[in-house]
Design a protein around this motif. Sequence first.
Motif, PDB file in Angstrom:
ATOM      1  N   TYR A  93       0.364  20.526  22.032  1.00  0.00           N
ATOM      2  CA  TYR A  93       0.548  21.870  22.566  1.00  0.00           C
ATOM      3  C   TYR A  93       1.494  21.846  23.766  1.00  0.00           C
ATOM      4  N   ASN A  94       2.552  22.631  23.704  1.00  0.00           N
ATOM      5  CA  ASN A  94       3.524  22.685  24.802  1.00  0.00           C
ATOM      6  C   ASN A  94       4.311  23.988  24.730  1.00  0.00           C
ATOM      7  N   PRO A  95       3.851  25.024  25.429  1.00  0.00           N
ATOM      8  CA  PRO A  95       4.548  26.315  25.387  1.00  0.00           C
ATOM      9  C   PRO A  95       6.004  26.211  25.834  1.00  0.00           C
ATOM     10  N   GLU A  96       6.314  25.269  26.726  1.00  0.00           N
ATOM     11  CA  GLU A  96       7.691  25.133  27.209  1.00  0.00           C
ATOM     12  C   GLU A  96       8.634  24.657  26.107  1.00  0.00           C
ATOM     13  N   ALA A  97       8.095  24.069  25.049  1.00  0.00           N
ATOM     14  CA  ALA A  97       8.921  23.574  23.947  1.00  0.00           C
ATOM     15  C   ALA A  97       9.067  24.598  22.822  1.00  0.00           C
ATOM     16  N   ALA A  98       8.433  25.750  22.966  1.00  0.00           N
ATOM     17  CA  ALA A  98       8.471  26.754  21.897  1.00  0.00           C
ATOM     18  C   ALA A  98       9.898  27.239  21.653  1.00  0.00           C
ATOM     19  N   GLY A  99      10.252  27.300  20.368  1.00  0.00           N
ATOM     20  CA  GLY A  99      11.519  27.907  19.991  1.00  0.00           C
ATOM     21  C   GLY A  99      12.756  27.089  20.272  1.00  0.00           C
ATOM     22  N   GLN A 100      12.607  25.786  20.539  1.00  0.00           N
ATOM     23  CA  GLN A 100      13.782  24.950  20.769  1.00  0.00           C
ATOM     24  C   GLN A 100      14.505  24.672  19.444  1.00  0.00           C
ATOM     25  N   GLU A 101      15.762  24.245  19.528  1.00  0.00           N
ATOM     26  CA  GLU A 101      16.494  23.916  18.305  1.00  0.00           C
ATOM     27  C   GLU A 101      15.900  22.684  17.644  1.00  0.00           C
ATOM     28  N   PHE A 102      15.562  21.672  18.468  1.00  0.00           N
ATOM     29  CA  PHE A 102      14.969  20.436  17.960  1.00  0.00           C
ATOM     30  C   PHE A 102      13.666  20.161  18.698  1.00  0.00           C
ATOM     31  N   SER A 103      12.710  19.605  17.981  1.00  0.00           N
ATOM     32  CA  SER A 103      11.420  19.263  18.562  1.00  0.00           C
ATOM     33  C   SER A 103      11.521  17.907  19.262  1.00  0.00           C
ATOM     34  N   LYS A 104      11.567  17.929  20.605  1.00  0.00           N
ATOM     35  CA  LYS A 104      11.751  16.732  21.431  1.00  0.00           C
ATOM     36  C   LYS A 104      12.967  15.952  20.942  1.00  0.00           C
ATOM     37  N   TRP A 105      12.789  14.738  20.377  1.00  0.00           N
ATOM     38  CA  TRP A 105      13.936  13.972  19.895  1.00  0.00           C
ATOM     39  C   TRP A 105      14.407  14.433  18.525  1.00  0.00           C
ATOM     40  N   GLY A 106      13.646  15.303  17.903  1.00  0.00           N
ATOM     41  CA  GLY A 106      14.105  15.928  16.675  1.00  0.00           C
ATOM     42  C   GLY A 106      13.855  15.147  15.398  1.00  0.00           C
ATOM     43  N   PHE A 107      13.065  14.071  15.469  1.00  0.00           N
ATOM     44  CA  PHE A 107      12.831  13.279  14.261  1.00  0.00           C
ATOM     45  C   PHE A 107      11.525  12.509  14.366  1.00  0.00           C
ATOM     46  N   GLU A 108      11.084  12.005  13.214  1.00  0.00           N
ATOM     47  CA  GLU A 108      10.028  10.997  13.122  1.00  0.00           C
ATOM     48  C   GLU A 108      10.530   9.875  12.221  1.00  0.00           C
ATOM     49  N   PHE A 109      10.045   8.660  12.458  1.00  0.00           N
ATOM     50  CA  PHE A 109      10.404   7.518  11.627  1.00  0.00           C
ATOM     51  C   PHE A 109       9.580   7.485  10.340  1.00  0.00           C
ATOM     52  N   THR A 110      10.213   7.042   9.251  1.00  0.00           N
ATOM     53  CA  THR A 110       9.456   6.654   8.059  1.00  0.00           C
ATOM     54  C   THR A 110      10.011   5.323   7.558  1.00  0.00           C
ATOM     55  N   PHE A 111       9.248   4.667   6.712  1.00  0.00           N
ATOM     56  CA  PHE A 111       9.655   3.379   6.146  1.00  0.00           C
ATOM     57  C   PHE A 111       8.874   3.168   4.867  1.00  0.00           C
ATOM     58  N   ARG A 112       9.548   2.644   3.842  1.00  0.00           N
ATOM     59  CA  ARG A 112       8.903   2.365   2.560  1.00  0.00           C
ATOM     60  C   ARG A 112       9.056   0.865   2.273  1.00  0.00           C
ATOM     61  N   LEU A 113       7.943   0.209   1.977  1.00  0.00           N
ATOM     62  CA  LEU A 113       7.934  -1.246   1.847  1.00  0.00           C
ATOM     63  C   LEU A 113       7.160  -1.690   0.621  1.00  0.00           C
ATOM     64  N   VAL A 114       7.789  -2.532  -0.198  1.00  0.00           N
ATOM     65  CA  VAL A 114       7.041  -3.244  -1.228  1.00  0.00           C
ATOM     66  C   VAL A 114       6.056  -4.167  -0.502  1.00  0.00           C
ATOM     67  N   PRO A 115       4.754  -4.092  -0.793  1.00  0.00           N
ATOM     68  CA  PRO A 115       3.792  -4.943  -0.071  1.00  0.00           C
ATOM     69  C   PRO A 115       4.237  -6.407  -0.067  1.00  0.00           C
ATOM     70  N   TYR A 116       4.152  -7.015   1.107  1.00  0.00           N
ATOM     71  CA  TYR A 116       4.620  -8.391   1.288  1.00  0.00           C
ATOM     72  C   TYR A 116       3.434  -9.340   1.337  1.00  0.00           C
ATOM     73  N   SER A 117       3.528 -10.430   0.609  1.00  0.00           N
ATOM     74  CA  SER A 117       2.397 -11.352   0.479  1.00  0.00           C
ATOM     75  C   SER A 117       1.973 -11.958   1.814  1.00  0.00           C
ATOM     76  N   GLY A 118       2.892 -12.037   2.780  1.00  0.00           N
ATOM     77  CA  GLY A 118       2.553 -12.626   4.071  1.00  0.00           C
ATOM     78  C   GLY A 118       1.793 -11.701   4.998  1.00  0.00           C
ATOM     79  N   ASP A 119       1.718 -10.416   4.666  1.00  0.00           N
ATOM     80  CA  ASP A 119       1.003  -9.466   5.519  1.00  0.00           C
ATOM     81  C   ASP A 119      -0.491  -9.501   5.223  1.00  0.00           C
ATOM     82  N   GLN A 120      -1.272  -9.400   6.260  1.00  0.00           N
ATOM     83  CA  GLN A 120      -2.708  -9.246   6.125  1.00  0.00           C
ATOM     84  C   GLN A 120      -3.017  -7.765   6.293  1.00  0.00           C
TER      85      GLN A 120
END
Length: 218
Positions: free
Chosen positions: A80-107
């Motif tokens: 919640y942040n009323p000061e951010a209402a109606g801006q062109e971009f939301s803070k930095w304007g993005f979120e990260f995503t990543f898609r990974l084939v499961p790796y055998s070395g990961d627990q």
Amino acid sequence: MEKEDYIKRFNEEDAVGWIEIDKKIDSVYPGVEPRHYGPLCGIHYMAGGTDPIDGISVYDHKSNPEHLHLISYGMSEIYYNPEAAGQEFSKWGFEFTFRLVPYSGDQGDPGWMMQVFNNLARYVIKSGRWFEENQYIPANGPIRLDTDTAIVGFATTLDPELGRIATPHGEVSFIQLVGITQNELDYLNEFKSVEKVAAFLEDMKKDNPFLVTDLNRK
């Protein structure tokens, strides 16, 4: 949305941006409960923690190839942040995503990639430079440390399923990190062109439409 309308519609208990991200994710994974991870350090950034990413959700994607789909919360305005209402971009304007084939070395789920999200987030905050689609990022070594993998960097693209959303705080793009090899990094660095990165990724999509990273790719 004007500030006055924002205050009428929401209250301090509403995680306004987070809710909008969840709505978009639910359109891709309807009714699916993700595995969710809070800040790696255990303390939210707003409360003095060292990890800018407040949360990362992990979904099991059943396409070919089956893969893990990681999505961050924290690069956009999620609370919640009323000061951010109606801006062109939301803070930095993005979120990260990543898609990974499961790796055998990961627990379990790839905590190392969650750390990558946070490292890149710290870079954004320190430098004031945000990430957009069709960029490339050298990792100066394997993206998973101490791993025999040819994947040593990332290209960025708009997540093929999440895309962009409009929120009360402004636009949010879901920027997917795509693992690339040294030869691919050298090729992109030779041209230093947004158009070349876009064309490279379009070509990659022919055999890999979701641009899934596989640490075993040569």
